[in-house]
Motif scaffolding. Structure first.
Motif, PDB file in Angstrom:
ATOM      1  N   LYS A 121       0.834  -1.226   0.027  1.00  0.00           N
ATOM      2  CA  LYS A 121      -0.061  -0.013   0.152  1.00  0.00           C
ATOM      3  C   LYS A 121       0.727   1.116  -0.087  1.00  0.00           C
ATOM      4  N   SER A 122       2.065   1.347   0.434  1.00  0.00           N
ATOM      5  CA  SER A 122       2.842   2.322   0.464  1.00  0.00           C
ATOM      6  C   SER A 122       3.784   2.555  -0.717  1.00  0.00           C
ATOM      7  N   GLY A 123       3.946   3.585  -1.101  1.00  0.00           N
ATOM      8  CA  GLY A 123       4.822   3.692  -2.312  1.00  0.00           C
ATOM      9  C   GLY A 123       5.191   5.195  -2.652  1.00  0.00           C
ATOM     10  N   PHE A 124       5.565   5.438  -3.973  1.00  0.00           N
ATOM     11  CA  PHE A 124       5.959   7.207  -4.273  1.00  0.00           C
ATOM     12  C   PHE A 124       5.000   7.515  -5.459  1.00  0.00           C
ATOM     13  N   HIS A 125       5.053   8.694  -5.798  1.00  0.00           N
ATOM     14  CA  HIS A 125       4.382   9.068  -6.827  1.00  0.00           C
ATOM     15  C   HIS A 125       4.899  10.302  -7.762  1.00  0.00           C
ATOM     16  N   PHE A 126       4.986  10.437  -8.786  1.00  0.00           N
ATOM     17  CA  PHE A 126       5.314  11.536  -9.588  1.00  0.00           C
ATOM     18  C   PHE A 126       4.000  12.218 -10.214  1.00  0.00           C
ATOM     19  N   SER A 127       3.866  13.702  -9.999  1.00  0.00           N
ATOM     20  CA  SER A 127       2.632  14.278 -10.860  1.00  0.00           C
ATOM     21  C   SER A 127       2.835  15.633 -11.228  1.00  0.00           C
ATOM     22  N   GLY A 128       2.072  16.154 -12.089  1.00  0.00           N
ATOM     23  CA  GLY A 128       2.189  17.450 -12.436  1.00  0.00           C
ATOM     24  C   GLY A 128       0.822  18.099 -13.121  1.00  0.00           C
ATOM     25  N   ASP A 129       0.776  19.299 -12.880  1.00  0.00           N
ATOM     26  CA  ASP A 129      -0.629  19.870 -13.487  1.00  0.00           C
ATOM     27  C   ASP A 129      -0.191  21.210 -14.140  1.00  0.00           C
ATOM     28  N   MET A 130      -0.955  21.621 -15.095  1.00  0.00           N
ATOM     29  CA  MET A 130      -1.013  22.967 -15.653  1.00  0.00           C
ATOM     30  C   MET A 130      -2.442  23.889 -15.528  1.00  0.00           C
ATOM     31  N   CYS A 131      -2.347  24.805 -15.292  1.00  0.00           N
ATOM     32  CA  CYS A 131      -3.484  25.600 -15.122  1.00  0.00           C
ATOM     33  C   CYS A 131      -3.717  27.154 -15.736  1.00  0.00           C
ATOM     34  N   LEU A 146       1.291   9.586 -11.328  1.00  0.00           N
ATOM     35  CA  LEU A 146       1.538   8.030 -11.611  1.00  0.00           C
ATOM     36  C   LEU A 146       2.011   7.695 -10.251  1.00  0.00           C
ATOM     37  N   PHE A 147       1.394   6.518  -9.795  1.00  0.00           N
ATOM     38  CA  PHE A 147       1.663   6.115  -8.180  1.00  0.00           C
ATOM     39  C   PHE A 147       2.421   4.561  -8.647  1.00  0.00           C
ATOM     40  N   LYS A 148       3.535   4.371  -7.805  1.00  0.00           N
ATOM     41  CA  LYS A 148       4.438   3.031  -7.906  1.00  0.00           C
ATOM     42  C   LYS A 148       4.615   2.410  -6.747  1.00  0.00           C
ATOM     43  N   SER A 149       4.327   1.250  -6.761  1.00  0.00           N
ATOM     44  CA  SER A 149       4.876   0.374  -5.632  1.00  0.00           C
ATOM     45  C   SER A 149       5.236  -1.036  -5.893  1.00  0.00           C
ATOM     46  N   LEU A 174       3.350  -2.676  -8.883  1.00  0.00           N
ATOM     47  CA  LEU A 174       1.941  -1.802  -8.985  1.00  0.00           C
ATOM     48  C   LEU A 174       1.991  -0.303  -9.618  1.00  0.00           C
ATOM     49  N   SER A 175       1.358  -0.030 -10.495  1.00  0.00           N
ATOM     50  CA  SER A 175       1.173   1.222 -11.229  1.00  0.00           C
ATOM     51  C   SER A 175      -0.196   1.552 -11.393  1.00  0.00           C
ATOM     52  N   ASN A 206      -5.926   4.377 -14.347  1.00  0.00           N
ATOM     53  CA  ASN A 206      -5.711   2.878 -15.121  1.00  0.00           C
ATOM     54  C   ASN A 206      -4.849   2.179 -13.933  1.00  0.00           C
ATOM     55  N   TYR A 207      -5.116   0.969 -13.787  1.00  0.00           N
ATOM     56  CA  TYR A 207      -4.589   0.036 -12.883  1.00  0.00           C
ATOM     57  C   TYR A 207      -3.780  -1.101 -13.372  1.00  0.00           C
ATOM     58  N   VAL A 208      -2.489  -1.322 -13.251  1.00  0.00           N
ATOM     59  CA  VAL A 208      -1.727  -2.190 -13.715  1.00  0.00           C
ATOM     60  C   VAL A 208      -0.870  -3.069 -12.669  1.00  0.00           C
ATOM     61  N   ASN A 209      -0.963  -4.172 -12.538  1.00  0.00           N
ATOM     62  CA  ASN A 209      -0.214  -5.183 -11.579  1.00  0.00           C
ATOM     63  C   ASN A 209       0.675  -6.063 -12.239  1.00  0.00           C
ATOM     64  N   ARG A 210       1.876  -6.180 -12.378  1.00  0.00           N
ATOM     65  CA  ARG A 210       2.642  -7.140 -12.895  1.00  0.00           C
ATOM     66  C   ARG A 210       3.150  -8.027 -11.747  1.00  0.00           C
ATOM     67  N   ARG A 211       2.282  -9.254 -11.760  1.00  0.00           N
ATOM     68  CA  ARG A 211       2.336 -10.111 -10.546  1.00  0.00           C
ATOM     69  C   ARG A 211       3.307 -11.726 -10.483  1.00  0.00           C
ATOM     70  N   VAL A 212       3.992 -11.794  -9.998  1.00  0.00           N
ATOM     71  CA  VAL A 212       4.673 -13.522  -9.887  1.00  0.00           C
ATOM     72  C   VAL A 212       4.214 -14.025  -8.850  1.00  0.00           C
ATOM     73  N   ILE A 213       3.657 -15.304  -9.133  1.00  0.00           N
ATOM     74  CA  ILE A 213       3.195 -16.076  -7.972  1.00  0.00           C
ATOM     75  C   ILE A 213       3.225 -17.550  -8.728  1.00  0.00           C
ATOM     76  N   ILE A 214       4.298 -18.305  -8.584  1.00  0.00           N
ATOM     77  CA  ILE A 214       4.965 -19.572  -9.419  1.00  0.00           C
ATOM     78  C   ILE A 214       4.841 -19.076 -10.814  1.00  0.00           C
ATOM     79  N   ASP A 215       3.806 -18.606 -11.783  1.00  0.00           N
ATOM     80  CA  ASP A 215       3.872 -18.007 -12.946  1.00  0.00           C
ATOM     81  C   ASP A 215       3.951 -16.439 -12.864  1.00  0.00           C
TER      82      ASP A 215
END
Length: 290
Positions: A121-131, A146-149, A174-175, A206-215
């Protein structure tokens, strides 16, 4: 009631008084005014003409002397100033920091994996905005993050496909990305260098999790996200500031796609088993103004 009190305080902060300044021209004319900005070639100021407040400027070569707070007892009401825009319209913010997903660990998670899930659940992020600010206090633009863990543990007991128990490596990478339009409000201090900001945004997660457990497998999903931000900018120069902010982003996955090798399946979650993507971000970064 809380919302009413908040907006009353906000209105109070916006209606403040400005002490009167003095400009003396080369022709020895005295102008009682409020000096709003001094640049290399021009002095910008607001003055009262009959019952109307007007804004203008003088070239520095036309001015013999100018003084701030020449007459502190005489005041201008800032809510009545008209004329040129005495604020910067564009703001580009780049920041990053620590993030934490706020959803509790589900009861279905085995006890020996609960600490693993908490760390993920803990991670870091990079973000930006333009107004773009169309007025001193309100603007709109676009925001992204973008959140990464990731975490890995070894020698985990898992249930093998044949039904037996095996030992495997467990890894999650996790991204979670977010992008969407943003509405922003801000309160500038008297010098226009510092600002308190509030932002509200609704967009795509958008949620992407690349998981390895056996395969190895890849889990993906998307949903509608809602983001609320509070921040403060500390002016470093006319066009740059240092910003601190806290952002809460909410979103829920009701289904996801799992890909492993040549197989691909869509898994729809039952009510009560939805995957929460909600988290809180603590950020620091630079802001560029124009």
């Amino acid at each position: 009631m809380k919302h009413i009190c908040f907006f009353l305080v906000l209105s109070f902060l916006c209606v403040h008084a400005i002490s009167q300044d003095l400009i003396i021209t080369n022709k020895s004319d005295s102008i009682h005014c409020n000096i709003t900005k001094v640049k290399a070639d021009f002095v910008y100021f607001t003055f009262k003409h009959t019952d109307e407040y007007r804004s203008t400027l003088l070239h520095i070569s036309e001015i013999k002397e100018y003084k701030y707070n020449y007459s502190p007892d005489l005041k201008f009401n800032c809510t009545r100033l008209t004329g040129y825009d005495n604020f910067q319209h564009f703001r580009l913010a780049l920041h990053g920091g620590y993030s934490y997903q706020v959803a509790k660990v589900g009861d279905s998670v085995p006890y020996y994996l609960r600490n693993y899930v908490r760390k993920l659940k803990s991670g870091f992020h990079f973000s930006g905005d333009m107004c773009y600010y169309y007025s001193e206090n309100f603007g709109f633009g676009v925001s992204s993050c973008l959140f990464k863990s990731s975490i890995t543990i070894y020698d985990v007991q898992v249930l093998a496909p044949g039904g037996g128990v095996g030992i495997s490596e467990l890894n999650d990478n996790l991204s979670i990305s977010y992008i969407g339009p943003v509405f922003s409000s801000r309160i500038l201090n008297q010098s226009k260098q510092n600002a308190f900001l509030m932002k509200l945004s609704m967009g795509y997660m958008n949620y992407v999790n690349r998981r390895v457990i056996i395969d190895a497998c890849k889990i993906t999903g998307n949903t509608l996200g809602l983001s609320f931000e509070l921040g403060y900018d500390f002016g470093l120069s006319e066009n740059m500031s240092l910003g601190l902010q806290t952002t809460f982003t909410a979103g829920v996955l009701t289904q996801y796609t799992r890909e492993a090798g040549s197989t691909r399946e869509i898994i729809k979650l039952e009510s009560g088993q939805y995957e929460s993507l909600s988290r809180i971000d603590f950020s620091i970064g630079l802001r560029f103004h124009k």
